[in-house]
Design a protein around this motif. Sequence first.
Motif, PDB file in Angstrom:
ATOM      1  N   ASP A  42      -9.155 -44.136 -34.684  1.00 13.42           N
ATOM      2  CA  ASP A  42     -10.243 -43.187 -34.934  1.00 13.42           C
ATOM      3  C   ASP A  42      -9.965 -41.877 -34.188  1.00 13.42           C
ATOM      4  OD1 ASP A  42     -12.604 -41.882 -35.457  1.00 13.42           O
ATOM      5  OD2 ASP A  42     -13.887 -43.546 -34.840  1.00 13.42           O
ATOM      6  N   GLU A  43      -9.714 -40.806 -34.942  1.00  9.24           N
ATOM      7  CA  GLU A  43      -9.460 -39.489 -34.369  1.00  9.24           C
ATOM      8  C   GLU A  43     -10.617 -38.527 -34.637  1.00  9.24           C
ATOM      9  OE1 GLU A  43      -5.494 -37.912 -35.093  1.00  9.24           O
ATOM     10  OE2 GLU A  43      -4.804 -39.927 -35.583  1.00  9.24           O
ATOM     11  N   ALA A  44     -11.785 -39.070 -34.957  1.00  8.19           N
ATOM     12  CA  ALA A  44     -12.959 -38.245 -35.238  1.00  8.19           C
ATOM     13  C   ALA A  44     -13.452 -37.585 -33.954  1.00  8.19           C
ATOM     14  CB  ALA A  44     -14.070 -39.103 -35.839  1.00  8.19           C
ATOM     15  N   TYR A  45     -14.202 -36.503 -34.122  1.00  6.43           N
ATOM     16  CA  TYR A  45     -14.812 -35.834 -32.979  1.00  6.43           C
ATOM     17  C   TYR A  45     -16.036 -35.068 -33.448  1.00  6.43           C
ATOM     18  CZ  TYR A  45     -12.562 -31.606 -34.725  1.00  6.43           C
ATOM     19  OH  TYR A  45     -12.160 -30.574 -35.525  1.00  6.43           O
ATOM     20  N   SER A  46     -16.887 -34.725 -32.510  1.00  6.37           N
ATOM     21  CA  SER A  46     -18.055 -33.904 -32.761  1.00  6.37           C
ATOM     22  C   SER A  46     -18.041 -32.777 -31.729  1.00  6.37           C
ATOM     23  CB  SER A  46     -19.320 -34.754 -32.618  1.00  6.37           C
ATOM     24  OG  SER A  46     -20.463 -33.944 -32.728  1.00  6.37           O
ATOM     25  N   LEU A  47     -18.118 -31.546 -32.208  1.00  6.73           N
ATOM     26  CA  LEU A  47     -18.075 -30.369 -31.339  1.00  6.73           C
ATOM     27  C   LEU A  47     -19.366 -29.591 -31.542  1.00  6.73           C
ATOM     28  CD1 LEU A  47     -16.312 -28.634 -29.411  1.00  6.73           C
ATOM     29  CD2 LEU A  47     -15.364 -27.528 -31.444  1.00  6.73           C
ATOM     30  N   ARG A  48     -20.151 -29.431 -30.485  1.00  7.58           N
ATOM     31  CA  ARG A  48     -21.403 -28.680 -30.515  1.00  7.58           C
ATOM     32  C   ARG A  48     -21.261 -27.503 -29.553  1.00  7.58           C
ATOM     33  NH1 ARG A  48     -21.939 -32.317 -33.598  1.00  7.58           N
ATOM     34  NH2 ARG A  48     -23.570 -33.825 -33.912  1.00  7.58           N
ATOM     35  N   LEU A  49     -21.464 -26.289 -30.055  1.00  7.63           N
ATOM     36  CA  LEU A  49     -21.295 -25.090 -29.241  1.00  7.63           C
ATOM     37  C   LEU A  49     -22.533 -24.205 -29.323  1.00  7.63           C
ATOM     38  CD1 LEU A  49     -17.679 -24.167 -30.418  1.00  7.63           C
ATOM     39  CD2 LEU A  49     -18.315 -25.391 -28.334  1.00  7.63           C
ATOM     40  N   THR A  50     -23.004 -23.742 -28.170  1.00  7.68           N
ATOM     41  CA  THR A  50     -24.063 -22.746 -28.092  1.00  7.68           C
ATOM     42  C   THR A  50     -23.599 -21.709 -27.080  1.00  7.68           C
ATOM     43  OG1 THR A  50     -25.303 -23.712 -26.253  1.00  7.68           O
ATOM     44  CG2 THR A  50     -25.807 -24.554 -28.455  1.00  7.68           C
ATOM     45  N   GLU A  51     -24.367 -20.644 -26.923  1.00  4.49           N
ATOM     46  CA  GLU A  51     -23.985 -19.636 -25.940  1.00  4.49           C
ATOM     47  C   GLU A  51     -24.065 -20.168 -24.508  1.00  4.49           C
ATOM     48  OE1 GLU A  51     -28.207 -19.047 -27.309  1.00  4.49           O
ATOM     49  OE2 GLU A  51     -26.286 -19.208 -28.318  1.00  4.49           O
ATOM     50  N   ARG A  52     -24.786 -21.249 -24.284  1.00  8.62           N
ATOM     51  CA  ARG A  52     -24.892 -21.845 -22.948  1.00  8.62           C
ATOM     52  C   ARG A  52     -23.736 -22.777 -22.614  1.00  8.62           C
ATOM     53  NH1 ARG A  52     -29.698 -22.241 -25.227  1.00  8.62           N
ATOM     54  NH2 ARG A  52     -29.503 -24.465 -25.566  1.00  8.62           N
ATOM     55  N   GLY A  53     -23.028 -23.268 -23.634  1.00  8.55           N
ATOM     56  CA  GLY A  53     -21.938 -24.202 -23.407  1.00  8.55           C
ATOM     57  C   GLY A  53     -21.767 -25.107 -24.606  1.00  8.55           C
ATOM     58  N   GLY A  54     -21.012 -26.175 -24.405  1.00 10.59           N
ATOM     59  CA  GLY A  54     -20.756 -27.051 -25.535  1.00 10.59           C
ATOM     60  C   GLY A  54     -20.438 -28.468 -25.098  1.00 10.59           C
ATOM     61  N   THR A  55     -20.416 -29.339 -26.102  1.00 11.09           N
ATOM     62  CA  THR A  55     -20.086 -30.741 -25.895  1.00 11.09           C
ATOM     63  C   THR A  55     -19.075 -31.166 -26.948  1.00 11.09           C
ATOM     64  OG1 THR A  55     -22.340 -31.147 -25.116  1.00 11.09           O
ATOM     65  CG2 THR A  55     -21.022 -33.069 -25.681  1.00 11.09           C
ATOM     66  N   LEU A  56     -18.020 -31.793 -26.499  1.00  7.51           N
ATOM     67  CA  LEU A  56     -17.014 -32.392 -27.372  1.00  7.51           C
ATOM     68  C   LEU A  56     -17.073 -33.897 -27.132  1.00  7.51           C
ATOM     69  CD1 LEU A  56     -14.534 -32.465 -29.232  1.00  7.51           C
ATOM     70  CD2 LEU A  56     -13.133 -31.867 -27.247  1.00  7.51           C
ATOM     71  N   THR A  57     -17.445 -34.646 -28.160  1.00 10.28           N
ATOM     72  CA  THR A  57     -17.590 -36.096 -28.055  1.00 10.28           C
ATOM     73  C   THR A  57     -16.674 -36.756 -29.077  1.00 10.28           C
ATOM     74  OG1 THR A  57     -19.914 -35.763 -27.479  1.00 10.28           O
ATOM     75  CG2 THR A  57     -19.250 -37.991 -28.093  1.00 10.28           C
ATOM     76  N   ALA A  58     -15.976 -37.804 -28.632  1.00 14.36           N
ATOM     77  CA  ALA A  58     -15.064 -38.523 -29.528  1.00 14.36           C
ATOM     78  C   ALA A  58     -15.003 -39.985 -29.108  1.00 14.36           C
ATOM     79  CB  ALA A  58     -13.670 -37.902 -29.473  1.00 14.36           C
ATOM     80  N   PRO A  59     -14.754 -40.870 -30.081  1.00 10.84           N
ATOM     81  CA  PRO A  59     -14.636 -42.288 -29.739  1.00 10.84           C
ATOM     82  C   PRO A  59     -13.355 -42.601 -28.972  1.00 10.84           C
ATOM     83  CG  PRO A  59     -14.387 -41.970 -32.111  1.00 10.84           C
ATOM     84  CD  PRO A  59     -14.726 -40.642 -31.527  1.00 10.84           C
ATOM     85  N   THR A  60     -12.299 -41.796 -29.159  1.00  8.43           N
ATOM     86  CA  THR A  60     -11.023 -42.038 -28.480  1.00  8.43           C
ATOM     87  C   THR A  60     -10.463 -40.726 -27.938  1.00  8.43           C
ATOM     88  OG1 THR A  60      -9.642 -41.649 -30.429  1.00  8.43           O
ATOM     89  CG2 THR A  60     -10.473 -43.902 -30.121  1.00  8.43           C
ATOM     90  N   GLU A  61      -9.468 -40.844 -27.096  1.00  8.31           N
ATOM     91  CA  GLU A  61      -8.793 -39.664 -26.554  1.00  8.31           C
ATOM     92  C   GLU A  61      -8.128 -38.842 -27.650  1.00  8.31           C
ATOM     93  OE1 GLU A  61      -8.020 -42.886 -26.048  1.00  8.31           O
ATOM     94  OE2 GLU A  61      -5.879 -43.148 -25.668  1.00  8.31           O
ATOM     95  N   TRP A  62      -7.751 -39.496 -28.746  1.00  6.54           N
ATOM     96  CA  TRP A  62      -7.072 -38.798 -29.842  1.00  6.54           C
ATOM     97  C   TRP A  62      -8.045 -37.871 -30.556  1.00  6.54           C
ATOM     98  CZ3 TRP A  62      -2.455 -39.304 -28.379  1.00  6.54           C
ATOM     99  CH2 TRP A  62      -2.041 -40.487 -27.765  1.00  6.54           C
ATOM    100  N   GLY A  63      -9.298 -38.263 -30.648  1.00  6.15           N
ATOM    101  CA  GLY A  63     -10.316 -37.384 -31.202  1.00  6.15           C
ATOM    102  C   GLY A  63     -10.567 -36.180 -30.311  1.00  6.15           C
ATOM    103  N   VAL A  64     -10.541 -36.402 -28.997  1.00  2.13           N
ATOM    104  CA  VAL A  64     -10.709 -35.277 -28.066  1.00  2.13           C
ATOM    105  C   VAL A  64      -9.591 -34.258 -28.253  1.00  2.13           C
ATOM    106  CG1 VAL A  64     -10.645 -34.607 -25.631  1.00  2.13           C
ATOM    107  CG2 VAL A  64     -12.037 -36.550 -26.348  1.00  2.13           C
ATOM    108  N   LEU A  65      -8.362 -34.730 -28.405  1.00  5.63           N
ATOM    109  CA  LEU A  65      -7.241 -33.806 -28.609  1.00  5.63           C
ATOM    110  C   LEU A  65      -7.440 -32.986 -29.880  1.00  5.63           C
ATOM    111  CD1 LEU A  65      -4.229 -36.053 -27.553  1.00  5.63           C
ATOM    112  CD2 LEU A  65      -5.404 -34.297 -26.209  1.00  5.63           C
ATOM    113  N   ARG A  66      -7.922 -33.605 -30.951  1.00  7.95           N
ATOM    114  CA  ARG A  66      -8.185 -32.862 -32.201  1.00  7.95           C
ATOM    115  C   ARG A  66      -9.295 -31.841 -31.984  1.00  7.95           C
ATOM    116  NH1 ARG A  66      -4.043 -34.898 -32.223  1.00  7.95           N
ATOM    117  NH2 ARG A  66      -3.520 -36.809 -33.287  1.00  7.95           N
ATOM    118  N   GLY A  67     -10.340 -32.230 -31.257  1.00  8.08           N
ATOM    119  CA  GLY A  67     -11.453 -31.324 -30.989  1.00  8.08           C
ATOM    120  C   GLY A  67     -11.064 -30.143 -30.115  1.00  8.08           C
ATOM    121  N   LEU A  68     -10.191 -30.374 -29.143  1.00  2.00           N
ATOM    122  CA  LEU A  68      -9.709 -29.270 -28.309  1.00  2.00           C
ATOM    123  C   LEU A  68      -8.913 -28.267 -29.137  1.00  2.00           C
ATOM    124  CD1 LEU A  68      -8.595 -31.118 -25.048  1.00  2.00           C
ATOM    125  CD2 LEU A  68     -10.515 -29.521 -25.302  1.00  2.00           C
TER     126      LEU A  68
END
Length: 134
Positions: free
Chosen positions: A82-108
């Motif tokens: 699973d390489e899925a990820y969710s990226l939420r960005l606002t002017e205050r900051g953001g959250t990158l959430t993924a089930p695995t490290e591979w999803g985090v790499l895709r989100g970055l």
Amino acid sequence: EGCCTDLLQQAFDRYERIIYWSDADPQTPSHIRARVPGLRNGTASPELARCDGAVIGGLVSFGSLEVRVRSPSATPLQLHVDEAYSLRLTERGGTLTAPTEWGVLRGLETFAQLVQWGGPASGNLLCGLPMRVD
């Protein structure tokens, strides 16, 4: 939070060099310096000019990107991982959430591609905030 601290720290260091590179940094590979031709010499791209009115904040006021890996341990890279990820960005900051490290790499990678160089006066910009990428 989550697993794979060493792998993710290396990725954070790499993307920090990609996003905040300068011509004076000899560690920045030439293919990264050439990734956005002409933008780092003080000129702004036509795409950024269209985006300029929608700029809510630059990275200076962006805050931070919190990264969460749901897997408590390393996940072997293999077919159907699973390489899925969710990226939420606002002017205050953001959250990158993924089930695995591979999803985090895709989100970055996605995050790094969203950052635009606005020239010396503006620095790095994120346009169209708030934003959600799934």
